[in-house]
Design a protein around this motif. Structure first.
Motif, PDB file in Angstrom:
ATOM      1  N   PRO A 262     -20.769 -15.309   6.349  1.00 27.11           N
ATOM      2  CA  PRO A 262     -20.859 -14.152   7.254  1.00 27.11           C
ATOM      3  C   PRO A 262     -19.577 -14.008   8.074  1.00 27.11           C
ATOM      4  O   PRO A 262     -18.710 -14.886   8.080  1.00 27.11           O
ATOM      5  CB  PRO A 262     -22.057 -14.498   8.154  1.00 27.11           C
ATOM      6  CG  PRO A 262     -22.801 -15.561   7.434  1.00 27.11           C
ATOM      7  CD  PRO A 262     -21.771 -16.329   6.659  1.00 27.11           C
ATOM      8  N   ARG A 263     -19.469 -12.923   8.804  1.00 19.97           N
ATOM      9  CA  ARG A 263     -18.304 -12.679   9.629  1.00 19.97           C
ATOM     10  C   ARG A 263     -18.123 -13.796  10.660  1.00 19.97           C
ATOM     11  O   ARG A 263     -19.085 -14.269  11.250  1.00 19.97           O
ATOM     12  CB  ARG A 263     -18.427 -11.337  10.358  1.00 19.97           C
ATOM     13  CG  ARG A 263     -18.124 -10.148   9.484  1.00 19.97           C
ATOM     14  CD  ARG A 263     -18.713  -8.882  10.073  1.00 19.97           C
ATOM     15  NE  ARG A 263     -18.275  -7.701   9.357  1.00 19.97           N
ATOM     16  CZ  ARG A 263     -18.705  -7.343   8.160  1.00 19.97           C
ATOM     17  NH1 ARG A 263     -19.603  -8.091   7.540  1.00 19.97           N
ATOM     18  NH2 ARG A 263     -18.261  -6.244   7.577  1.00 19.97           N
ATOM     19  N   ALA A 264     -16.865 -14.169  10.874  1.00 21.46           N
ATOM     20  CA  ALA A 264     -16.541 -15.210  11.853  1.00 21.46           C
ATOM     21  C   ALA A 264     -15.156 -14.947  12.397  1.00 21.46           C
ATOM     22  O   ALA A 264     -14.277 -14.442  11.690  1.00 21.46           O
ATOM     23  CB  ALA A 264     -16.607 -16.599  11.213  1.00 21.46           C
TER      24      ALA A 264
ATOM     25  N   THR B 286      -4.203 -14.547  19.781  1.00 22.67           N
ATOM     26  CA  THR B 286      -4.221 -15.018  18.394  1.00 22.67           C
ATOM     27  C   THR B 286      -5.671 -15.092  17.927  1.00 22.67           C
ATOM     28  O   THR B 286      -6.527 -15.629  18.637  1.00 22.67           O
ATOM     29  CB  THR B 286      -3.566 -16.400  18.260  1.00 22.67           C
ATOM     30  OG1 THR B 286      -2.214 -16.338  18.732  1.00 22.67           O
ATOM     31  CG2 THR B 286      -3.565 -16.861  16.807  1.00 22.67           C
ATOM     32  N   VAL B 287      -5.929 -14.548  16.746  1.00 22.65           N
ATOM     33  CA  VAL B 287      -7.284 -14.538  16.197  1.00 22.65           C
ATOM     34  C   VAL B 287      -7.253 -15.014  14.746  1.00 22.65           C
ATOM     35  O   VAL B 287      -6.453 -14.522  13.943  1.00 22.65           O
ATOM     36  CB  VAL B 287      -7.913 -13.133  16.261  1.00 22.65           C
ATOM     37  CG1 VAL B 287      -9.284 -13.138  15.584  1.00 22.65           C
ATOM     38  CG2 VAL B 287      -8.054 -12.665  17.701  1.00 22.65           C
ATOM     39  N   TRP B 288      -8.118 -15.972  14.442  1.00 18.60           N
ATOM     40  CA  TRP B 288      -8.365 -16.392  13.066  1.00 18.60           C
ATOM     41  C   TRP B 288      -9.671 -15.742  12.632  1.00 18.60           C
ATOM     42  O   TRP B 288     -10.710 -15.926  13.267  1.00 18.60           O
ATOM     43  CB  TRP B 288      -8.511 -17.904  12.973  1.00 18.60           C
ATOM     44  CG  TRP B 288      -7.265 -18.687  13.293  1.00 18.60           C
ATOM     45  CD1 TRP B 288      -6.393 -19.244  12.409  1.00 18.60           C
ATOM     46  CD2 TRP B 288      -6.775 -19.037  14.603  1.00 18.60           C
ATOM     47  NE1 TRP B 288      -5.386 -19.901  13.070  1.00 18.60           N
ATOM     48  CE2 TRP B 288      -5.594 -19.798  14.418  1.00 18.60           C
ATOM     49  CE3 TRP B 288      -7.208 -18.768  15.901  1.00 18.60           C
ATOM     50  CZ2 TRP B 288      -4.857 -20.297  15.488  1.00 18.60           C
ATOM     51  CZ3 TRP B 288      -6.480 -19.252  16.976  1.00 18.60           C
ATOM     52  CH2 TRP B 288      -5.311 -20.013  16.757  1.00 18.60           C
ATOM     53  N   THR B 289      -9.650 -14.983  11.548  1.00 20.22           N
ATOM     54  CA  THR B 289     -10.866 -14.293  11.144  1.00 20.22           C
ATOM     55  C   THR B 289     -10.853 -14.010   9.657  1.00 20.22           C
ATOM     56  O   THR B 289      -9.794 -13.986   9.016  1.00 20.22           O
ATOM     57  CB  THR B 289     -11.040 -12.973  11.930  1.00 20.22           C
ATOM     58  OG1 THR B 289     -12.342 -12.429  11.665  1.00 20.22           O
ATOM     59  CG2 THR B 289      -9.989 -11.948  11.544  1.00 20.22           C
TER      60      THR B 289
ATOM     61  N   VAL C 106     -16.896 -16.765  17.439  1.00 23.16           N
ATOM     62  CA  VAL C 106     -18.130 -16.009  17.193  1.00 23.16           C
ATOM     63  C   VAL C 106     -18.430 -16.067  15.707  1.00 23.16           C
ATOM     64  O   VAL C 106     -17.580 -15.718  14.882  1.00 23.16           O
ATOM     65  CB  VAL C 106     -17.990 -14.541  17.645  1.00 23.16           C
ATOM     66  CG1 VAL C 106     -19.212 -13.727  17.198  1.00 23.16           C
ATOM     67  CG2 VAL C 106     -17.831 -14.461  19.160  1.00 23.16           C
ATOM     68  N   MET C 107     -19.610 -16.536  15.358  1.00 27.90           N
ATOM     69  CA  MET C 107     -20.055 -16.555  13.967  1.00 27.90           C
ATOM     70  C   MET C 107     -21.356 -15.767  13.867  1.00 27.90           C
ATOM     71  O   MET C 107     -22.336 -16.099  14.527  1.00 27.90           O
ATOM     72  CB  MET C 107     -20.278 -17.991  13.482  1.00 27.90           C
ATOM     73  CG  MET C 107     -19.029 -18.853  13.438  1.00 27.90           C
ATOM     74  SD  MET C 107     -19.316 -20.432  12.583  1.00 27.90           S
ATOM     75  CE  MET C 107     -20.628 -21.131  13.580  1.00 27.90           C
TER      76      MET C 107
END
Length: 720
Positions: A366-368, A379-382, A441-442
């Motif tokens: 799922p989205r994370a 900075t975002v890891w996604t 957020v997961m």
């Protein structure tokens, strides 16, 4: 117009793609105008309120051009390692391997020396996204050009160092060799760690596919061991020191607005940060359990409006097209000849409707997203198919320059067109800003099923007519909502009227693997089968009679031979076929099913796929793509449908949403047609389009029951 057009990157490759035999086909940003030119008709329209299926656009007014210098794409280190930079991302389709092959082929180095840096907005050149099967025809070609230019530069450096003519020098195995003086030098020794600042030449001859030694050959998945041993870390596995976990409080139904919120109880939980901004309510805490407890403690009251339910879906779509609300009737309309006159004067006429339900992407992961602020920098890891698009969303959400936002995409657990948007990244960044520490957020599986977007549902009406000899002379086709991808017919029909009717949608909808081509091929190939039976002709013979495109004829004929079309079959068994063209790939799918009329059980016994997409880059990788796509397509064809009522999803978990299982997988036969005389095209989507019609036609052949709605047999044939 009979010739094949290949104009995908002619003028504005970041905005338009045109590629199809006997037709123009393209996908564009939903904020952009687009043009469809064919048979003397020019249609121009802007879609303002319709969520485009191919959400590949960038929010900036204009897109960046591709860098012209080698250094932006490739660097040779002092240790001889080659680092390659691309904004494309790896979601399980194995493009890391095929792109590595492309560089190794032109640069003349071992694939073991190459490391791909992918989907990092700080390090890689701008890229509009990984979708539309564009990686192979565009990025593979781009990196081949870069590697070839780098090889030429290295030869120039060696020629200058040795003061000799270039004609005596050859690049191979990571070094330059002087055939005249029998000397050689490693690439690393020539470069000595410096950047290759030379620019790409306007024309750079590439190695013809017929001469490939690395590309065109099977190659094991790069980093494959990390994936099967668990060493690889997906977006949901990312961690940072002092990281918090985030949870979002969501309404009970779509379209709800927040009336009131009481977060006092949640705020009293030690270490919990609560964020309330408009309709957004979220919490951040030191553990997932604490975050969930805090979110559950928030009392939110929402106002909802009555909405229709699944059983009313298709009637709604037919009654609510949006044409007439803008300057033009439709975003897609094509008309040639005299459709009505040909219809009335024909020997046989047929009118039918076909429908497709909403389905979910159901990615394994799922989205994370994990977000970290450092001063004014984010900075975002996604997991996303569009790192640069997500960067734009974050910059817009926080009113900051894009240069202060970095998005990284660790190889993610599949997307299938479902991870174009960056809502999870924005949620994590909001909470991280408030909590003043990194926040991950997961989404839960239920959130993924409910709040992600779906493949559009649709209604397709077809009216056709033919002569006694089986030649189709009139074709009128109307698609409501599901989309225009793959909508032009691949068959030679003199009189055509084809139109896509957008609809103000009920559920959130967007890109899905193959877009609307699956729905349009299902309707078209099912209808062609019905026409064949009306004309008392063999379905293969009927198709070939109405098909002149040589590439499509080849896949139908090759697939039929491999499958054994026309041979005898056991009682209760049926044969069916479906095929067509999509995104540069030509496909024909043949299926054998067994139907138990007493129980209603339908079992897919085997499927044969003949596929051609130009020159094959990695045969094993291509075969894996095709067979994986066919297995995925079984779900949408047979079982998958989102159930909803009054704005609520009713089957939002794997236990309720029927996906293909191991026991559903038939014997898969794949025939690759390697056309080294044709540029390589992508294959991640094309092979899906033949599965649903092949199964529907096979079920009819076995049972005499004609099914015209996807999924075909969610509860067995007797319930259909």
């Amino acid at each position: 117009m009979k010739q094949e057009l290949e104009l995908s990157i002619a003028l504005e490759p970041e905005r338009y793609e045109l590629s199809a035999p006997a037709m123009y086909h393209f996908a564009v940003d939903r904020r952009d105008f687009f043009k469809f030119l064919g048979a003397g008709v020019l249609i121009v329209c802007v879609l303002k309120d319709i969520h485009a299926q191919e959400s590949g656009g960038d929010k900036r007014g204009q897109v960046a051009s591709l860098p012209k210098d080698i250094a932006a794409w490739l660097h040779i280190g002092e240790d001889g390692g080659v680092t390659v930079y691309t904004g494309k991302v790896e979601m399980g389709q194995n493009i890391r391997t095929s792109l590595t092959q492309a560089v190794a082929e032109e640069l003349r180095v071992s694939v073991t020396k190459i490391q791909m840096v992918m989907g990092d907005t700080q390090l890689t050149p701008y890229d509009r996204g990984t979708f539309g099967s564009r990686t192979t025809p565009e990025m593979n070609l781009q990196l081949r050009k870069v590697a070839s230019a780098a090889r030429d530069t290295l030869i120039d450096l060696a020629a200058a160092q040795w003061q000799t003519e270039r004609k005596h020098l050859n690049a191979a195995d990571g070094k330059i060799t002087d055939s005249e003086n029998k000397r050689s030098v490693e690439f690393a020794a020539l470069v000595k760690g410096r950047q290759l600042t030379e620019t790409l030449p306007a024309e750079d001859p590439l190695t013809p596919a017929a001469q490939w030694t690395v590309a065109g050959q099977p190659l094991a998945k790069v980093n494959g061991r990390d994936f099967v041993t668990g060493k690889h870390r997906y977006p949901c596995d990312q961690k940072l020191p002092d990281m918090f976990y985030g949870k979002i409080v969501r309404p009970a139904s779509f379209g709800a607005t927040l009336v009131s919120v009481d977060s006092k109880e949640a705020e009293q939980i030690p270490g919990v940060t609560v964020v309330h901004d408009g309709d957004f309510i979220g919490v951040a805490a030191s553990s997932p359990e604490t975050a969930s407890r805090a979110a559950s403690a928030i009392r939110a009251e929402w106002k909802s409006q009555a909405q229709i339910s699944q059983k009313e879906l298709f009637g709604y779509l037919k009654k609510n097209p949006v044409e007439g609300s803008g300057p033009l009737e439709s975003p897609f309309r094509q008309e040639t000849g005299s459709v009505d006159k040909a219809f009335e004067s024909a020997d046989h006429r047929l009118q039918q409707s076909y429908t497709v339900h909403y389905i979910a992407h159901a990615p394994l992961e799922p989205r994370a997203a994990l977000a970290q602020w450092a001063g004014d920098n984010l900075t975002v890891w996604t997991g996303t198919q569009r790192p640069f698009g997500v960067r734009s969303e974050l910059a817009e959400a926080f009113h900051m320059p894009e240069e202060r936002v970095r998005v990284l995409m660790p190889d993610t657990g599949s997307g299938y067109g479902g991870k174009h948007t960056g809502e999870t990244a924005v949620e994590a960044a909001r909470l991280a800003k408030a909590a003043k520490r990194p926040v991950k957020v997961m989404w839960t599986r239920e959130e993924e099923f409910t709040w992600a977007y779906f493949r559009p549902a649709g209604v397709i009406d077809i009216s056709s007519a033919m002569r006694k000899d089986g030649k189709v002379v009139s074709w009128e086709y109307h698609n409501y909502n599901s989309g225009a991808a793959g909508i032009p017919t691949v068959y030679e029909i003199e009189n055509q009227r084809i139109q896509f009717h957008p609809v103000r949608t009920l559920l959130r909808q967007g890109s899905y693997r193959a877009l609307a081509a699956t729905a349009n091929h299902f309707a078209r190939e099912s209808h062609m089968d019905e026409l064949a039976h009306l004309a008392h002709m063999d379905p293969l013979e009927f198709r070939l009679k109405n098909l002149t495109n040589e590439r499509l004829r080849t896949v139908f004929e090759t697939g039929a031979k491999k499958f054994g079309w026309g041979q005898g079959k056991a009682p209760g068994h049926g044969f069916g076929m479906g095929g067509g063209f999509e995104k540069g790939g030509n496909v024909a799918t043949f299926a054998e099913v067994a139907v138990d009329r007493t129980s209603g059980d339908v079992k897919v016994l085997r499927m044969t796929t003949a596929f051609e997409c130009g020159a094959v880059v990695n045969p094993d990788g291509l075969r894996n793509q095709l067979e994986g796509a066919n297995i995925m397509a079984l779900g949408g064809a047979l079982f998958e449908a989102i159930e909803f009522e009054n704005g609520k999803i009713l089957n939002g978990r794997f236990s309720d949403y029927r996906l293909p299982r191991f026991s559903d997988v038939p014997v898969l036969e794949t025939v690759l047609i390697d056309r080294k005389d044709i540029p390589s095209a992508g294959a991640g989507e094309s092979s899906l389009v033949g599965v649903a019609p092949a199964l529907a036609n096979a079920i009819f052949d076995a049972s005499g029951v004609r099914l015209r709605s996807l999924p075909l047999v969610p509860n067995g044939l007797n319930a259909a």
